[in-house]
Each structure stands twice: as structure tokens, then as C-alpha cells.
Design a protein around this motif. Sequence first.
Motif, PDB file in Angstrom:
ATOM      1  N   ARG A  72      14.385-105.285 -42.875  1.00 30.57           N
ATOM      2  CA  ARG A  72      14.161-103.839 -42.915  1.00 30.57           C
ATOM      3  C   ARG A  72      13.434-103.450 -41.635  1.00 30.57           C
ATOM      4  O   ARG A  72      12.440-104.095 -41.268  1.00 30.57           O
ATOM      5  CB  ARG A  72      13.320-103.439 -44.145  1.00 30.57           C
ATOM      6  CG  ARG A  72      13.978-103.810 -45.481  1.00 30.57           C
ATOM      7  CD  ARG A  72      15.249-103.014 -45.691  1.00 30.57           C
ATOM      8  NE  ARG A  72      15.936-103.317 -46.939  1.00 30.57           N
ATOM      9  CZ  ARG A  72      17.036-104.074 -47.010  1.00 30.57           C
ATOM     10  NH1 ARG A  72      17.537-104.646 -45.923  1.00 30.57           N
ATOM     11  NH2 ARG A  72      17.648-104.244 -48.165  1.00 30.57           N
ATOM     12  N   THR A 263      25.600-101.517 -54.020  1.00 29.81           N
ATOM     13  CA  THR A 263      25.969-101.039 -52.684  1.00 29.81           C
ATOM     14  C   THR A 263      26.501 -99.606 -52.684  1.00 29.81           C
ATOM     15  O   THR A 263      26.623 -99.010 -51.610  1.00 29.81           O
ATOM     16  CB  THR A 263      27.035-101.951 -52.064  1.00 29.81           C
ATOM     17  OG1 THR A 263      28.175-102.011 -52.947  1.00 29.81           O
ATOM     18  CG2 THR A 263      26.490-103.361 -51.851  1.00 29.81           C
ATOM     19  N   ARG A 304      18.003 -95.656 -49.211  1.00 28.28           N
ATOM     20  CA  ARG A 304      19.060 -96.413 -48.535  1.00 28.28           C
ATOM     21  C   ARG A 304      20.368 -96.293 -49.314  1.00 28.28           C
ATOM     22  O   ARG A 304      21.425 -96.000 -48.735  1.00 28.28           O
ATOM     23  CB  ARG A 304      18.653 -97.877 -48.435  1.00 28.28           C
ATOM     24  CG  ARG A 304      19.738 -98.802 -47.899  1.00 28.28           C
ATOM     25  CD  ARG A 304      19.289-100.252 -48.083  1.00 28.28           C
ATOM     26  NE  ARG A 304      20.054-101.180 -47.296  1.00 28.28           N
ATOM     27  CZ  ARG A 304      21.066-101.891 -47.762  1.00 28.28           C
ATOM     28  NH1 ARG A 304      21.450-101.724 -49.005  1.00 28.28           N
ATOM     29  NH2 ARG A 304      21.706-102.743 -46.983  1.00 28.28           N
ATOM     30  N   ASN A 308      23.801 -94.563 -48.084  1.00 30.57           N
ATOM     31  CA  ASN A 308      24.984 -95.408 -47.946  1.00 30.57           C
ATOM     32  C   ASN A 308      26.111 -94.991 -48.881  1.00 30.57           C
ATOM     33  O   ASN A 308      27.282 -95.294 -48.617  1.00 30.57           O
ATOM     34  CB  ASN A 308      24.622 -96.881 -48.209  1.00 30.57           C
ATOM     35  CG  ASN A 308      23.778 -97.465 -47.091  1.00 30.57           C
ATOM     36  OD1 ASN A 308      23.488 -96.799 -46.106  1.00 30.57           O
ATOM     37  ND2 ASN A 308      23.370 -98.717 -47.237  1.00 30.57           N
ATOM     38  N   PRO A 436      18.407 -94.188 -42.280  1.00 30.84           N
ATOM     39  CA  PRO A 436      19.294 -95.280 -41.849  1.00 30.84           C
ATOM     40  C   PRO A 436      18.883 -95.818 -40.486  1.00 30.84           C
ATOM     41  O   PRO A 436      18.552 -95.067 -39.575  1.00 30.84           O
ATOM     42  CB  PRO A 436      20.671 -94.607 -41.795  1.00 30.84           C
ATOM     43  CG  PRO A 436      20.560 -93.432 -42.713  1.00 30.84           C
ATOM     44  CD  PRO A 436      19.143 -92.948 -42.575  1.00 30.84           C
ATOM     45  N   ALA A 441      24.383-103.503 -39.650  1.00 35.30           N
ATOM     46  CA  ALA A 441      24.399-103.528 -41.114  1.00 35.30           C
ATOM     47  C   ALA A 441      24.395-104.969 -41.608  1.00 35.30           C
ATOM     48  O   ALA A 441      24.771-105.897 -40.889  1.00 35.30           O
ATOM     49  CB  ALA A 441      25.630-102.791 -41.629  1.00 35.30           C
ATOM     50  N   ASP A 442      23.954-105.166 -42.856  1.00 31.56           N
ATOM     51  CA  ASP A 442      24.062-106.484 -43.474  1.00 31.56           C
ATOM     52  C   ASP A 442      25.221-106.467 -44.475  1.00 31.56           C
ATOM     53  O   ASP A 442      26.025-105.529 -44.494  1.00 31.56           O
ATOM     54  CB  ASP A 442      22.738-106.905 -44.106  1.00 31.56           C
ATOM     55  CG  ASP A 442      22.296-105.994 -45.242  1.00 31.56           C
ATOM     56  OD1 ASP A 442      23.140-105.224 -45.772  1.00 31.56           O
ATOM     57  OD2 ASP A 442      21.106-106.046 -45.616  1.00 31.56           O
ATOM     58  N   HIS A 444      25.335-105.699 -47.376  1.00 30.51           N
ATOM     59  CA  HIS A 444      25.260-104.614 -48.355  1.00 30.51           C
ATOM     60  C   HIS A 444      25.401-103.239 -47.721  1.00 30.51           C
ATOM     61  O   HIS A 444      25.238-102.230 -48.388  1.00 30.51           O
ATOM     62  CB  HIS A 444      23.938-104.711 -49.115  1.00 30.51           C
ATOM     63  CG  HIS A 444      23.663-106.061 -49.678  1.00 30.51           C
ATOM     64  ND1 HIS A 444      22.562-106.823 -49.334  1.00 30.51           N
ATOM     65  CD2 HIS A 444      24.378-106.825 -50.535  1.00 30.51           C
ATOM     66  CE1 HIS A 444      22.598-107.973 -49.963  1.00 30.51           C
ATOM     67  NE2 HIS A 444      23.694-108.012 -50.686  1.00 30.51           N
ATOM     68  N   GLY A 445      25.647-103.210 -46.411  1.00 29.65           N
ATOM     69  CA  GLY A 445      25.784-101.936 -45.724  1.00 29.65           C
ATOM     70  C   GLY A 445      24.635-101.685 -44.765  1.00 29.65           C
ATOM     71  O   GLY A 445      23.793-102.563 -44.533  1.00 29.65           O
ATOM     72  N   PRO A 446      24.578-100.474 -44.175  1.00 30.99           N
ATOM     73  CA  PRO A 446      23.504-100.155 -43.237  1.00 30.99           C
ATOM     74  C   PRO A 446      22.124-100.400 -43.846  1.00 30.99           C
ATOM     75  O   PRO A 446      21.897-100.106 -45.018  1.00 30.99           O
ATOM     76  CB  PRO A 446      23.731 -98.663 -42.942  1.00 30.99           C
ATOM     77  CG  PRO A 446      25.195 -98.476 -43.162  1.00 30.99           C
ATOM     78  CD  PRO A 446      25.558 -99.390 -44.305  1.00 30.99           C
ATOM     79  N   VAL A 447      21.218-100.930 -43.029  1.00 29.99           N
ATOM     80  CA  VAL A 447      19.869-101.243 -43.513  1.00 29.99           C
ATOM     81  C   VAL A 447      18.960-100.035 -43.278  1.00 29.99           C
ATOM     82  O   VAL A 447      19.249 -99.184 -42.431  1.00 29.99           O
ATOM     83  CB  VAL A 447      19.292-102.491 -42.822  1.00 29.99           C
ATOM     84  CG1 VAL A 447      20.178-103.691 -43.087  1.00 29.99           C
ATOM     85  CG2 VAL A 447      19.124-102.255 -41.328  1.00 29.99           C
TER      86      VAL A 447
END
Length: 588
Positions: A72, A263, A304, A308, A436, A441-442, A444-447
Motif C-alpha cells: 500500500r 475485487t 479501494r 476499483n 488510487p 496494480a497487483d 486484485h487491481g489498482p492498489v
Amino acid sequence: MRDVIVVGAGGGGPVIAKELAERGLDVLLLEAGPRHARPREEWTHYENDANHPLTGFFRFGPADRAKSAWFRETPQSSFVMQLSGVGGTTQHYFANSPRAYPGVFSGYSGPDAGAYDTRHRFPFPYAELVPYYEWVEATLPVQTAAMGAKEEVYFQGCETLGIPVQTALTTTGDSYRPQQNAILQPGGHAGRTADPRLLVFPRSTGCTFCGHCSQGCMQPVHAPRNQFAKRSTDNSYVPMALTADAWSPGGRAAELITDAFVTRIHTEAGAATGVTWRTGATGDSHREDARAVVLSGGCTENPRLWHNSGLPDPNGWVGRGLTDHHLDFVVGVFDHDVGNSRGPGSAARCDFPGRGALEQTGFPPALQALILSTSDSGIRGAYTNGRGPRGPWDGPAGRVLGPQLADLMQDGGHDRLLNVLVLTDDDVEPDNRVLPSVFPADAHGPVPKVEVHHRRRSARTLANREFLARKATALLRGAGARTVLRVDMFPVPLHVQSSLRTGLDPRTSVLDADCRSRAVDRLYVADNSALANSLGGPNPTLTTQALATRTAERVFTRVFGGDPWVRTGAPVVSTDVRVSRRLAELGL
């Protein structure tokens, strides 16, 4: 289709899951991290094993400890105390359970009404929440803290401040008192012996004074999970949710799925319809629909997921207004043992409505050294960086390092220290926020990026912190400390709140008075992010759980046409033997 999907099994999600499962709804509870089903096998009492941000069993990361922790972004020098796993941050909390000050609610007209954040009050009066406080206090249960040597010393200092003892649960003025906490009082041999043969359930019940509240609670040995001393939600509300069919007529056991990172929130025609989650072990995605969705993933993860999922943010307040009590520590050095590392982590407090609160806090050695050596002022007296404030404490505020730290800690020195934690009544500030990140991103999507402007708080917030630091110093000197050190704590967003805040004004809040999204129908929030403000300084978990209980009632009546229950019913205590028996039957 489920009735309700709850995203997150931390401090708030299990509350709403238990309340709705108790009433027969089909509830799915999703948790991104692990469930520590056998803590005596999975945990230790070593501070580093528990709290190391990359390898600790409480780190913010997936169930598979061989995989990396989740990243994060924090653009400032800070550390966000996020935990994954069933129980969330209540796994390592001190279980302090004070109510919020009445002055932070709408309709308050006391003589100090102007002393609070008057632009961001709760959208209902304090009296509205009292029945829900009482419900949670009976369920956990919340009791007067068991106390020992460090509390006796703390109270000696309180007596010199010229403030009275508080004898009620509602705080109406400057005062001091034992904590109300969610830790079972010691019974049998607990608290009376250090003989491990006697600290076994049922020869001992409740708190055994082991002093390791920051590493989770697994005491007494051989106790059923719902009778572990500390009432973190993995020991209280989660066991109740999973066994609701055994102790509630018409109840239906909730289903818990862990290692399930949500997600996406799905919507149709402006209403929430379900979620998609990713299983950490396999990377597989799953979708499930529901008649209502409850966000309880925490102050960072809720915004988050909101962003997302592409959910609407018409006033730009999703993720804004993050508050954290602007913590500080003032530490007294004594010539005698004050029992710093023994007993519940925190069992005594002072309240200063309109300013904040002070609480006595005890730590085992490694965490004590960490507290002394984390500061926003550099090493005491070594830098001229504009920090290191001076005051009634000894020398400039800052980090204690090198020979001075060694002198304080050697030969059991940590037990000659008494910590006072400053909990400031913070203003809600729009620029403290979750948004954002531009980092990659990881899976799971943008961190998310957590932005906290530590040195640019409002003048009222800064004045409150200084007022409380001086009161803490006076308290410690009154208790007999030969030296008083101020840390000037760097940003450790710990009591984080309000990133999806409820409020009266639609221009500055995300949720209406029922904690329902103003922008998405059948989407509710039930954790710290729903709180309207910093509560005036009191620890947030009890208020979060009372508010989640109220939200459960609103979901049940609004979405499912049921009847409210808190004002007419009686709660079942989480230590109920029917819960214990069913846990044993299920092998939990």
C-alpha cells in the motif's frame, strides 16, 4: 442468491453477520486473509513473530505466508497498521471499549458544544445509539478492566490532576476511571498465580495477565474459542455467526470463506447485486449475487474496492476525511517496578471531552523499545529540523536511541516505564484520504494510496495534542516519575476512521443516517470507515460495533421487511455454552 454478502471479517463485519444470521438470513462472510483456527499452534508470544510487517502472522497479506505482503502506498513517512485475517485489527487490539463523547453527535447542546468538530457530527443524537451500545456491551461482554500495579501508579498520577473519578458509562466531563474493556475478568486461579499447571481452563477462566494483548489472545489454555479472554471478533462475533443455528431459534449459520479477496462490487439499475472475489491459493475468480452487500474491509480497502468497482462518487468524498487520533506517547521513567509488561495492555484512562483522552498502555520489551524509538522529531536533541518540541517534559521530544535506550531497557528496565498514550480529538480533514495509487496494480487491481498530512492538521487538532501531552506529563510527575520523555509520534494511522463517513450533509458524506450508500442502493458500510468523525478521542471499536448493530437492524427492516429487535429483545452473551458446544461439534 444470498440474502447478504459481508466483505471483511474484521471489527465490524462479523457483527452484522452475526445479527443477521441470528434472524435466519443467508449470510456469506468473505475475508481476504486467513482464519487462525488453532492459535496455540499458529501463534507465539514473541512480538516480532506477530507484528513484523513482512513476515509476522498478523501482517497485511495473503493466507499463504510464503507469499509477499500486500503493498500500500504511503507518500509520507508512516506505517499503516493494517491486519488481514478473521478478526482484523481486533486480533491485536487492547479491547478498550469506551463510548464516544456525546458532543460529537447532532443535537448536542452541552456547554462545551462548540469544542468539537461541529461541521462533521453524527447525523443522529447520542441517545439514539445508547441502546446499541448496551446491546454490544452485553454481547461481548464489556466489563470493568482487571487491574494491577501499573494502573495503581497511573491512578496516583490522576489524583494529582484535580479531576474526579468517572462512575458512569457516558462521559460528560474531565475525569479518570478504569477502562471498560472487552476482556473477560480473571476467574479461578487466573491472576493469582504464574504456575502454568493452574492456568488451564476451567481451573482458570478469563484474563491470565500474560501481558501479550498485542500478539492475539489464546488464553486460558484449552478454553473453547468463544471463551478466550480477549473479545476480538475471532473469539466472539465470528463464533456466534458460525453457530447461529445452535443458539438462536430460527437462526441460520453464516458461511465464512477465507483467502477470498473481493475485487469488484456489482450493480444493476443503481443497486448493489453481488461481488466477485479471487481465491489467493488458486487465483480463481468467483461471483455470487445477493439482495444486499455490506462493506467491512476497513478504512483503506473499502475506498479501494469502491474505486476499483467504478461505483459513483458524486461529491468526491469516497476515501476523504480519514482520521486517526494524531497519536503521541509520553513515557515516565520510575525508580521501581511499575508492572509495565504484565496484565491487560491498557486498563486505565482519563477523558477530556472536547480535547481527547489519555490512556495507560503497557508493552512487552520489543514493542516498548519500538515505541521509544519512533518519532517525527529525529533523535532527541541531535537535529535542528524544526521539531523536537520542548515543554514540561525532560529535554526535547524525539527518538530515544543508543546508550540512552540501552540504559532504559537493560536489566528489566521496561518494567520501570509507564506509557501514556495521547488520543487526540481530530478534525475531519478532506485532504487526509485514500485514493488510487499510480504504482502498478497487483492481482486484485489498482492498489490504494494512503495520504496523511501529519504536520498540517487543523489548529484545533494540534492544540488538542499539545494540551494532552502536557496533561500526560503532569500525570506522570504526579505519579512519581523521575524523568518524563515525550516521543512526538510519527504517523501511525492506527485508530483510522471515517473514510466513507456517514453525515447529515450530503456534500461531505458518503452514507446516509442508516449507513447506506447515498449513491448505490442496497450497499451498506459496517466498520470504522462509516464513523462520522474521530469520536472526540475515545477508541473506536465499541462505537463501530454499536453502529454496525444499528445498521444490521436497518438492513433487516428496509431490505427484508423484518422487525427491529434491540429495543425489545435481549442479547445472547458470546460466551454462551451453546456456542461452545456447537464449535466443538464443528471442530472449530
